[in-house]
Design a protein around this motif. Sequence first.
Motif, mmCIF file in Angstrom:
data_model
loop_
_atom_site.group_PDB
_atom_site.id
_atom_site.type_symbol
_atom_site.label_atom_id
_atom_site.label_comp_id
_atom_site.label_asym_id
_atom_site.label_seq_id
_atom_site.Cartn_x
_atom_site.Cartn_y
_atom_site.Cartn_z
ATOM 1 N N VAL A 73 -5.561 -6.645 3.858
ATOM 2 C CA VAL A 73 -5.715 -5.306 4.463
ATOM 3 C C VAL A 73 -4.327 -4.770 4.834
ATOM 4 C CG1 VAL A 73 -6.716 -4.001 6.385
ATOM 5 C CG2 VAL A 73 -8.024 -5.850 5.312
ATOM 6 N N LYS A 74 -3.541 -5.622 5.481
ATOM 7 C CA LYS A 74 -2.195 -5.179 5.892
ATOM 8 C C LYS A 74 -1.352 -4.764 4.684
ATOM 9 C CE LYS A 74 -1.608 -8.970 8.385
ATOM 10 N NZ LYS A 74 -1.129 -9.996 9.287
ATOM 11 N N SER A 75 -1.549 -5.489 3.578
ATOM 12 C CA SER A 75 -0.697 -5.203 2.416
ATOM 13 C C SER A 75 -0.980 -3.825 1.811
ATOM 14 C CB SER A 75 -0.824 -6.302 1.361
ATOM 15 O OG SER A 75 -2.133 -6.316 0.876
ATOM 16 N N ARG A 76 -2.142 -3.232 2.155
ATOM 17 C CA ARG A 76 -2.399 -1.848 1.698
ATOM 18 C C ARG A 76 -1.414 -0.867 2.334
ATOM 19 N NH1 ARG A 76 -8.465 -1.947 3.513
ATOM 20 N NH2 ARG A 76 -9.110 -3.707 2.261
ATOM 21 N N TYR A 77 -0.829 -1.283 3.444
ATOM 22 C CA TYR A 77 0.092 -0.395 4.163
ATOM 23 C C TYR A 77 1.545 -0.841 4.007
ATOM 24 C CZ TYR A 77 -4.452 0.839 5.819
ATOM 25 O OH TYR A 77 -5.774 1.215 5.841
ATOM 26 N N ALA A 78 1.781 -1.585 2.919
ATOM 27 C CA ALA A 78 3.125 -2.154 2.717
ATOM 28 C C ALA A 78 4.166 -1.069 2.468
ATOM 29 C CB ALA A 78 3.091 -3.122 1.542
ATOM 30 N N MET A 79 5.369 -1.334 2.919
ATOM 31 C CA MET A 79 6.506 -0.432 2.706
ATOM 32 C C MET A 79 6.786 -0.343 1.200
ATOM 33 S SD MET A 79 10.372 -0.941 4.155
ATOM 34 C CE MET A 79 9.970 -0.829 5.874
ATOM 35 N N ARG A 80 6.855 0.872 0.668
ATOM 36 C CA ARG A 80 7.137 1.029 -0.766
ATOM 37 C C ARG A 80 8.630 1.163 -0.994
ATOM 38 N NH1 ARG A 80 2.141 4.187 -0.246
ATOM 39 N NH2 ARG A 80 3.459 5.836 0.581
ATOM 40 N N LYS A 81 9.040 0.804 -2.191
ATOM 41 C CA LYS A 81 10.469 0.861 -2.524
ATOM 42 C C LYS A 81 11.012 2.271 -2.289
ATOM 43 C CE LYS A 81 13.573 -1.340 -5.728
ATOM 44 N NZ LYS A 81 14.191 -2.069 -4.647
ATOM 45 N N GLY A 82 12.166 2.353 -1.648
ATOM 46 C CA GLY A 82 12.776 3.662 -1.401
ATOM 47 C C GLY A 82 12.254 4.345 -0.146
ATOM 48 N N GLU A 83 11.257 3.709 0.520
ATOM 49 C CA GLU A 83 10.759 4.295 1.763
ATOM 50 C C GLU A 83 11.121 3.385 2.941
ATOM 51 O OE1 GLU A 83 6.641 5.331 1.210
ATOM 52 O OE2 GLU A 83 7.243 7.099 0.060
ATOM 53 N N TYR A 84 10.956 3.911 4.139
ATOM 54 C CA TYR A 84 11.429 3.187 5.328
ATOM 55 C C TYR A 84 10.296 2.874 6.294
ATOM 56 C CZ TYR A 84 15.815 4.736 3.410
ATOM 57 O OH TYR A 84 16.863 4.968 2.562
ATOM 58 N N HIS A 85 9.071 3.280 5.940
ATOM 59 C CA HIS A 85 7.956 3.022 6.851
ATOM 60 C C HIS A 85 6.935 2.105 6.169
ATOM 61 C CE1 HIS A 85 6.334 6.290 4.387
ATOM 62 N NE2 HIS A 85 5.130 5.902 4.747
ATOM 63 N N GLY A 86 6.206 1.380 7.031
ATOM 64 C CA GLY A 86 5.150 0.517 6.511
ATOM 65 C C GLY A 86 5.341 -0.936 6.884
ATOM 66 N N PHE A 87 4.465 -1.746 6.314
ATOM 67 C CA PHE A 87 4.345 -3.158 6.665
ATOM 68 C C PHE A 87 5.211 -4.029 5.741
ATOM 69 C CE2 PHE A 87 1.910 -7.072 5.544
ATOM 70 C CZ PHE A 87 2.025 -7.741 6.742
ATOM 71 N N ALA A 88 5.803 -5.079 6.300
ATOM 72 C CA ALA A 88 6.503 -6.080 5.471
ATOM 73 C C ALA A 88 5.982 -7.461 5.875
ATOM 74 C CB ALA A 88 8.010 -6.004 5.668
ATOM 75 N N ALA A 89 5.455 -8.215 4.899
ATOM 76 C CA ALA A 89 4.799 -9.506 5.160
ATOM 77 C C ALA A 89 5.813 -10.593 5.518
ATOM 78 C CB ALA A 89 4.001 -9.924 3.931
#
Length: 312
Positions: A73-89
């Motif tokens: 579930v958390k990984s659906r909100y993972a930080m995408r490349k080039g962005e600065y917000h979101g989850f990192a496992a």
Amino acid sequence: MATIVGIPVVDFSPCSSQNSEVSDESLKKVGSEICKAFTEVGFVYITGHGIPGEQIERFFQTTQSFFYLPGEVKSRYAMRKGEYHGFAATETERLNPDRPQDFKETMNYLPGCPIKDWPVTEVPQFVKDYQNFFDTCSHLGHRVLQSIAAGLGLQDIKSFQKFHQFLGQPGNLTALRTLHYPPVKVNELKEGQLRLGEHSDYGSITLLFQDDVGGLEVEGINGEWIPATPIPGTIIVNVGDMLMRMTAGKLKSNRHKVVVPEEEVRRKVPRFSAAFFMMTDQEAVISPLDGSTSYAPLTMGEYINKKFAETY
Ligand SMILES: O=C(O)CCC(=O)C(=O)O
Ligand SMILES: [Fe+2]
């Protein structure tokens, strides 16, 4: 000014964020104490900051609700490349590039991101609580910057705020980051792996909230490691690289890390913390305010890109 384990405790109450107005005299008094600590260890604890304990507690509860969601579930909100917000496992970031990945997971909140990027289905109060906490930290952070300007004897107490005009908007990457350090089992760690590797913070100042578990250590002038032992009711404030550059190295952006406790019983306890990283505006050129050439001009944008390339 009391000192606990090498990191001073400063009473910030004359400048509390609850006071709508503060006198120049109060800013100068509190700011001088903060700056004294910042010229040595780069870290202080502040009491009397004005952020209600209940708000901090609520924010930590919301944070735990997120981190205790299943990994997929958390990984659906993972930080995408080039962005600065979101989850990192766990084991995806490396704050010290010479060590294995950090044994921690994080969530980076920045205002103004699309609502679908946040876990509002699973944790309905997420955006409200994170945005409120962001705003509260931003208010206190500006106060702290004013006190630092006064403490340094600068004519204009807004000297540092001028570089944070877009805070909370596009053009400034100030972030509220929460961290979860999971329990560590015997033999689970790689050689040299830490909960969080040695690093200095990138921006101007950081406001750091920690639970009562401990493990944060700060590098002293002689390379010794000073524990930043949790003190209930306090917030840690530390200098980032941009404030060090603006003050020509007078205020120190010290390295710090989070270690895994030695004792088996304490390794089993998870740790939670939250850091409000005040960043200067992406395009603002930062160089020493005294006109010296000890640090070459640099923008936050250039610096963050370099640091992110090393971390991921
Ligand atoms: O978890 C902590 O106490 C420290 C966090 C930190 O230093 C960081 O995220 O930059
Ligand atoms: Fe840090």
